[in-house]
Motif scaffolding. Structure first.
Motif, PDB file in Angstrom:
ATOM      1  N   GLN A 164      -6.863   4.505  -5.292  1.00 53.63           N
ATOM      2  CA  GLN A 164      -7.471   4.120  -4.037  1.00 53.63           C
ATOM      3  C   GLN A 164      -6.737   4.325  -2.776  1.00 53.63           C
ATOM      4  OE1 GLN A 164     -10.609   2.294  -3.852  1.00 53.63           O
ATOM      5  NE2 GLN A 164     -10.870   3.016  -6.048  1.00 53.63           N
ATOM      6  N   VAL A 165      -5.570   4.443  -2.861  1.00 55.55           N
ATOM      7  CA  VAL A 165      -4.796   4.844  -1.544  1.00 55.55           C
ATOM      8  C   VAL A 165      -4.501   6.414  -1.571  1.00 55.55           C
ATOM      9  CG1 VAL A 165      -3.457   2.559  -1.658  1.00 55.55           C
ATOM     10  CG2 VAL A 165      -2.388   4.505  -2.702  1.00 55.55           C
ATOM     11  N   GLY A 166      -4.778   7.274  -2.317  1.00 55.23           N
ATOM     12  CA  GLY A 166      -4.437   8.681  -2.619  1.00 55.23           C
ATOM     13  C   GLY A 166      -4.789   9.343  -1.335  1.00 55.23           C
TER      14      GLY A 166
ATOM     15  N   SER B  87      -4.313   7.542   5.096  1.00 53.05           N
ATOM     16  CA  SER B  87      -3.047   7.840   5.789  1.00 53.05           C
ATOM     17  C   SER B  87      -2.356   6.542   6.047  1.00 53.05           C
ATOM     18  CB  SER B  87      -3.708   8.255   7.055  1.00 53.05           C
ATOM     19  OG  SER B  87      -4.365   7.424   7.948  1.00 53.05           O
ATOM     20  N   LYS B  88      -1.078   6.966   6.559  1.00 50.43           N
ATOM     21  CA  LYS B  88      -0.319   5.519   6.991  1.00 50.43           C
ATOM     22  C   LYS B  88      -1.054   4.768   7.797  1.00 50.43           C
ATOM     23  CE  LYS B  88       4.388   7.392   5.719  1.00 50.43           C
ATOM     24  NZ  LYS B  88       5.474   7.739   6.326  1.00 50.43           N
TER      25      LYS B  88
ATOM     26  N   MET C 203      -3.555   2.799   6.264  1.00 47.03           N
ATOM     27  CA  MET C 203      -3.177   1.564   5.426  1.00 47.03           C
ATOM     28  C   MET C 203      -2.672   0.527   6.415  1.00 47.03           C
ATOM     29  SD  MET C 203      -1.068   3.314   2.123  1.00 47.03           S
ATOM     30  CE  MET C 203      -0.544   4.854   3.140  1.00 47.03           C
TER      31      MET C 203
ATOM     32  N   ALA D  80      -3.198   3.237  -7.180  1.00 49.99           N
ATOM     33  CA  ALA D  80      -2.709   4.523  -6.837  1.00 49.99           C
ATOM     34  C   ALA D  80      -3.892   5.394  -6.286  1.00 49.99           C
ATOM     35  CB  ALA D  80      -2.116   5.088  -7.850  1.00 49.99           C
TER      36      ALA D  80
ATOM     37  N   LEU E 195       0.903  -1.247  -0.074  1.00 50.27           N
ATOM     38  CA  LEU E 195      -0.048   0.030   0.088  1.00 50.27           C
ATOM     39  C   LEU E 195       0.886   1.399  -0.001  1.00 50.27           C
ATOM     40  CD1 LEU E 195      -2.857  -1.150   2.300  1.00 50.27           C
ATOM     41  CD2 LEU E 195      -3.113  -0.557   0.078  1.00 50.27           C
ATOM     42  N   LEU E 196       2.139   1.376   0.716  1.00 53.27           N
ATOM     43  CA  LEU E 196       2.672   2.353   0.885  1.00 53.27           C
ATOM     44  C   LEU E 196       3.329   2.748  -0.470  1.00 53.27           C
ATOM     45  CD1 LEU E 196       4.348   1.891   4.532  1.00 53.27           C
ATOM     46  CD2 LEU E 196       2.827   3.727   3.715  1.00 53.27           C
TER      47      LEU E 196
ATOM     48  N   TYR F 254       2.404   1.768  -3.431  1.00 51.56           N
ATOM     49  CA  TYR F 254       1.226   2.294  -4.360  1.00 51.56           C
ATOM     50  C   TYR F 254       1.140   3.734  -4.206  1.00 51.56           C
ATOM     51  CZ  TYR F 254      -0.452  -2.267  -5.764  1.00 51.56           C
ATOM     52  OH  TYR F 254      -0.462  -3.549  -6.417  1.00 51.56           O
ATOM     53  N   LYS F 255       1.242   4.128  -3.146  1.00 55.11           N
ATOM     54  CA  LYS F 255       0.968   5.547  -2.513  1.00 55.11           C
ATOM     55  C   LYS F 255       2.136   6.528  -2.978  1.00 55.11           C
ATOM     56  CE  LYS F 255      -0.684   8.786   0.933  1.00 55.11           C
ATOM     57  NZ  LYS F 255      -1.991   8.976   1.212  1.00 55.11           N
ATOM     58  N   ASN F 256       3.319   6.036  -2.693  1.00 53.51           N
ATOM     59  CA  ASN F 256       4.702   6.889  -3.097  1.00 53.51           C
ATOM     60  C   ASN F 256       5.012   6.746  -4.522  1.00 53.51           C
ATOM     61  OD1 ASN F 256       6.346   4.656  -3.539  1.00 53.51           O
ATOM     62  ND2 ASN F 256       7.093   4.752  -1.365  1.00 53.51           N
TER      63      ASN F 256
END
Length: 107
Positions: free
Chosen positions: A80-82, A85-86, A89, A78, A64-65, A67-69
């Motif tokens: 979905q996780v936008g 928060s950490k 996730m 990307a 998940l992290l 995809y976010k970064n």
């Protein structure tokens, strides 16, 4: 004081995910959007979507992290996780890790 400094330094060296503890109940609450593709328990019946139920919590969180970064590329994930928060996730990772996988039953 020295012990506290050593713990803080160790946490900084190990990375920010070290300090995150996921909450299974909060993860279940947040999983509604994920269920559309991955299924309510993370075991999607559709072969196009990965089965994430029963995966290792740290693997799910790191995915998940990533995809976010942007280091892991998938336009759908990307998006979905936008807004997550950490902690969000970490909670989702804890929830899906607590579920049965396709080959393992914890019940």
């Amino acid at each position: 004081m020295i012990k506290k400094t050593m713990v803080v330094a160790a946490a900084a060296l190990l990375g920010s995910s070290f300090a995150l503890a996921g909450d299974v109940a909060r993860g279940k609450e947040k999983s509604a959007a994920c269920a559309a593709c991955h299924g309510a328990d993370g075991n999607s019946p559709a072969p196009a979507f990965p089965r994430i139920g029963g995966q290792h919590e740290d693997y799910l969180l790191q995915s998940l992290l990533s995809y976010k970064n942007g280091s892991r590329k998938n336009a759908i994930m990307a998006a979905q996780v936008g807004a997550l928060s950490k902690q969000d996730m970490a909670d989702l990772a804890a929830y899906y890790a607590s579920q049965d996988g396709p080959l393992v039953s914890r019940r």
